[in-house]
Design a protein around this motif. Structure first.
Motif, PDB file in Angstrom:
ATOM      1  N   THR A  12       0.847  -1.201   0.000  1.00  0.00           N
ATOM      2  CA  THR A  12       0.000   0.000   0.000  1.00  0.00           C
ATOM      3  C   THR A  12       0.871   1.235   0.000  1.00  0.00           C
ATOM      4  N   TYR A  13       0.306   2.299  -0.484  1.00  0.00           N
ATOM      5  CA  TYR A  13       1.027   3.569  -0.539  1.00  0.00           C
ATOM      6  C   TYR A  13       0.717   4.383   0.715  1.00  0.00           C
ATOM      7  N   PRO A  14       1.632   5.168   1.216  1.00  0.00           N
ATOM      8  CA  PRO A  14       1.363   6.002   2.395  1.00  0.00           C
ATOM      9  C   PRO A  14       0.408   7.139   2.024  1.00  0.00           C
ATOM     10  N   PRO A  15      -0.342   7.665   3.020  1.00  0.00           N
ATOM     11  CA  PRO A  15      -1.268   8.762   2.711  1.00  0.00           C
ATOM     12  C   PRO A  15      -0.481  10.016   2.312  1.00  0.00           C
ATOM     13  N   PRO A  16      -1.091  10.868   1.497  1.00  0.00           N
ATOM     14  CA  PRO A  16      -0.387  12.089   1.094  1.00  0.00           C
ATOM     15  C   PRO A  16      -0.243  13.028   2.294  1.00  0.00           C
ATOM     16  N   PRO A  17       0.759  13.878   2.279  1.00  0.00           N
ATOM     17  CA  PRO A  17       0.934  14.815   3.398  1.00  0.00           C
ATOM     18  C   PRO A  17      -0.191  15.845   3.424  1.00  0.00           C
ATOM     19  N   ASP A  18      -0.467  16.375   4.614  1.00  0.00           N
ATOM     20  CA  ASP A  18      -1.493  17.395   4.760  1.00  0.00           C
ATOM     21  C   ASP A  18      -1.054  18.665   4.047  1.00  0.00           C
TER      22      ASP A  18
END
Length: 169
Positions: A12-18
């Motif tokens: 899985t890919y990490p969530p995008p930064p805020d």
């Protein structure tokens, strides 16, 4: 961080930064006066000939002048439910029965009348949805209370007359 991000060990890919947040939010611009009245010193629009329906003004209520800028949108407050007349009569008669207890039994009779009026008023209020349920309930409570006190007083009077030893009978 590299683009495109590399997948993790589980695929899985990490969530995008805020997104960055601005530290200071400027306040909304200040407007003078109420909406639709313009800046102070320039006069409020709408004076002169009354506005006709369909010229941008909502219908309102202002003591006979519907085009006034001071009118209440939508008209006056809606009328409440009318109060049942028998409920008022019940409370008045029941309160009069309190004073009538001083006059040899009239209070007991008036209490019965007031309580019955209250019962009839509550039945009519349930059927019609009119107001005055509290008045009718108060008339019932006061009426039956005074009637009970009048009956107790009459029983006490009869008891004292019967047990009086000075009458010589």
């Amino acid at each position: 961080m590299t683009y495109p991000p590399t997948p993790g060990p589980d695929g899985t890919y990490p969530p995008p930064p805020d997104p960055p947040v601005q530290a200071y939010q400027p306040p909304a611009p200040y407007t003078y006066g109420a909406p639709g009245y313009g800046a102070p010193g320039y006069g409020a629009p709408g004076y002169g000939a009354p506005a006709q329906q369909g010229q941008g003004m909502q219908p309102g209520y202002d003591y006979g002048y519907p085009g006034s800028p001071y009118s209440y949108p939508g008209g006056p407050y809606p009328a409440g439910a009318p109060t049942e007349g028998l409920a008022i009569a019940s409370l008045v008669v029941s309160c009069a029965s309190v004073l009538g207890t001083c006059f040899w039994g009239i209070g007991g009779v008036l209490g019965i009348v007031g309580a019955i009026l209250g019962h009839v008023a509550r039945r009519r209020i349930r059927a019609s949805g009119a107001g005055g349920g509290g008045l009718a309930l108060a008339g019932i409570i006061v009426g039956w209370t005074v009637t009970g006190l009048a009956v107790l007083g009459a029983a006490a009077l009869v008891f004292f007359i019967v047990t009086d030893s000075s009458s010589g009978y």
